[in-house]
Enzyme design. Structure first.
Site, short mmCIF file in Angstrom:
data_model
loop_
_atom_site.label_atom_id
_atom_site.label_comp_id
_atom_site.label_asym_id
_atom_site.label_seq_id
_atom_site.Cartn_x
_atom_site.Cartn_y
_atom_site.Cartn_z
N GLU A 207 1.64 -14.11 0.97
CA GLU A 207 2.23 -13.12 0.96
C GLU A 207 2.86 -12.69 2.48
O GLU A 207 3.72 -12.01 2.67
CB GLU A 207 1.00 -11.65 0.82
CG GLU A 207 0.77 -11.71 -0.63
CD GLU A 207 1.85 -11.03 -1.61
OE1 GLU A 207 2.86 -10.34 -1.00
OE2 GLU A 207 1.85 -11.16 -2.60
N TYR B 97 0.26 -3.02 1.95
CA TYR B 97 0.77 -3.78 0.87
C TYR B 97 0.07 -5.05 0.64
O TYR B 97 -0.14 -5.63 -0.66
CB TYR B 97 2.43 -3.96 1.21
CG TYR B 97 2.98 -5.38 0.54
CD1 TYR B 97 3.22 -4.95 -1.07
CD2 TYR B 97 3.22 -6.62 0.96
CE1 TYR B 97 3.72 -6.00 -1.46
CE2 TYR B 97 3.42 -7.24 0.24
CZ TYR B 97 3.98 -7.14 -1.05
OH TYR B 97 4.41 -8.34 -1.78
N ASP C 84 6.00 -1.60 -1.45
CA ASP C 84 7.06 -2.22 -0.32
C ASP C 84 8.38 -1.76 -0.73
O ASP C 84 8.49 -0.75 -1.45
CB ASP C 84 6.74 -3.81 -0.37
CG ASP C 84 7.43 -4.28 -1.71
OD1 ASP C 84 7.52 -3.64 -2.64
OD2 ASP C 84 7.54 -5.71 -1.49
#
Length: 342
Positions: free
Chosen positions: A41, A124, A142
């Site tokens: 991520e 997020y 996002d």
């Protein structure tokens, strides 16, 4: 939006069905290891998957778990981040790994609020890790969420507003199914592959029959963004001081841009300026900054002056081969590479 969730829940289920048949075959999709999901991520926050996949694989090969990462030196972590840019991400990952070792006895936290406490982890990323690895129920909002939801509902809420995250988090609750982890990944894939910022592939979208922007032929009008950050112009000056294949470098501090990366000296004494063989102007763009970089070529022919200058300053002396084991800002790395070709 005041409609009951059940009015739109079929949208989330359609998306899950599409995802079950069209999910991208990515290595980190084959694991629920929160460490690897976290690394992926962070890597892909500012990097397209096609560009960052090899970097991700190399990073987790070298640092396969939190303990290995926490025990590594910062310079080595930066070296394995080389080529990804936005090096503050690597610094924060390193700090967060140490945080997990000290505050969570080396066990990755499972609760959203605890994940959010990790250095460099935003809402997020915390939601993505929580939902994918621990069945958390938070939407990973996002740019993909903004774009898809804006178009599906033809919603003109300004995504540059400070309230955008909260607004679209609430809006996503209208369509979010029980399997939030797959839903979040489905939104990532839909936004990346189908509902693109430009030239969306609407005819292949599983939600096209429900999308108001598509039915109105107005997908290009959404999402709405009114505020644009004006890029700052920034001038930097360096001196490439070298002699017999060796040159001088120093490490930047952890403030301002290019934290902890290596650079050339930013100043030299008057006595060295007669050795200037000319300068080269480099241009480079960062987020919200346009850089103009002047690099002066200082070839010191006098051994006495070289020894005097290097002994009185805290610069590191390196050569081209050794410099490959350091992390430089991209324009300076390119400058070094171009000199190697001469």
């Amino acid at each position: 939006m005041k409609n009951n969730n059940s009015d739109f829940l079929h949208l989330g289920n359609k998306l899950l069905h599409w995802y079950s048949q069209n999910a991208r075959d990515l290595p980190f999709r084959k694991t629920r290891d929160p460490y690897k999901i976290w690394i992926c991520e962070i890597v892909f926050q500012q990097t397209r998957i096609s560009q960052g996949l090899n970097h991700y694989n190399n990073f987790v090969d070298r640092f396969p778990d939190v303990k290995t990462l926490a025990e590594a030196s910062e310079d080595e972590v930066l070296l394995y981040w080389k080529g990804l840019g936005y090096y503050s991400r690597a610094i924060n990952i390193h700090k967060a790994a140490k945080q997990i070792m000290s505050d969570y006895t080396g066990v990755f936290p499972s609760e959203y609020d605890e994940i959010l406490k990790l250095k460099g982890v935003g809402k997020y990323t915390a939601a993505a890790i929580s939902s994918i690895c621990f069945n958390g129920k938070m939407p990973a909002v996002d740019g993909n969420f903004y774009r898809v939801l804006s178009r599906v509902f033809a919603d003109d809420f300004d995504i540059s507003s400070s309230r955008a995250f909260a607004y679209f988090s609430e809006l996503s609750q209208l369509i979010i199914p029980d399997n939030v982890g797959d839903f979040n990944q489905a939104m990532m894939d839909l936004g990346s592959e189908i509902c693109k910022p430009r030239n969306p592939v609407c005819l292949e979208c599983p939600l096209n029959k429900d999308c108001l922007a598509f039915s109105l032929n107005k997908t290009h009008e959404f999402p709405v963004k009114t505020k644009k950050v004006k890029a700052e112009n920034l001038d930097l000056h360096y001196f490439f001081v070298h002699r017999n294949g060796k040159f001088l470098i120093q490490q930047r501090k952890d403030d301002f841009i290019w934290k902890k990366l290596f650079e050339f000296p930013a100043s030299i004494p008057e006595a060295l300026k007669p050795f200037n063989k000319g300068s080269k102007i480099l241009h480079h763009k960062l987020t919200h900054k346009n850089l103009t970089i002047e690099v002066n070529d200082i070839e010191v022919s006098s051994e006495e002056m070289w020894n005097d200058f290097t002994s009185k300053n805290e610069y590191l002396i390196t050569d081209f081969e050794s410099s490959l084991m350091r992390s430089f800002p991209k324009p300076l790395e390119n400058y070094i590479q171009n000199r190697l070709k001469k």
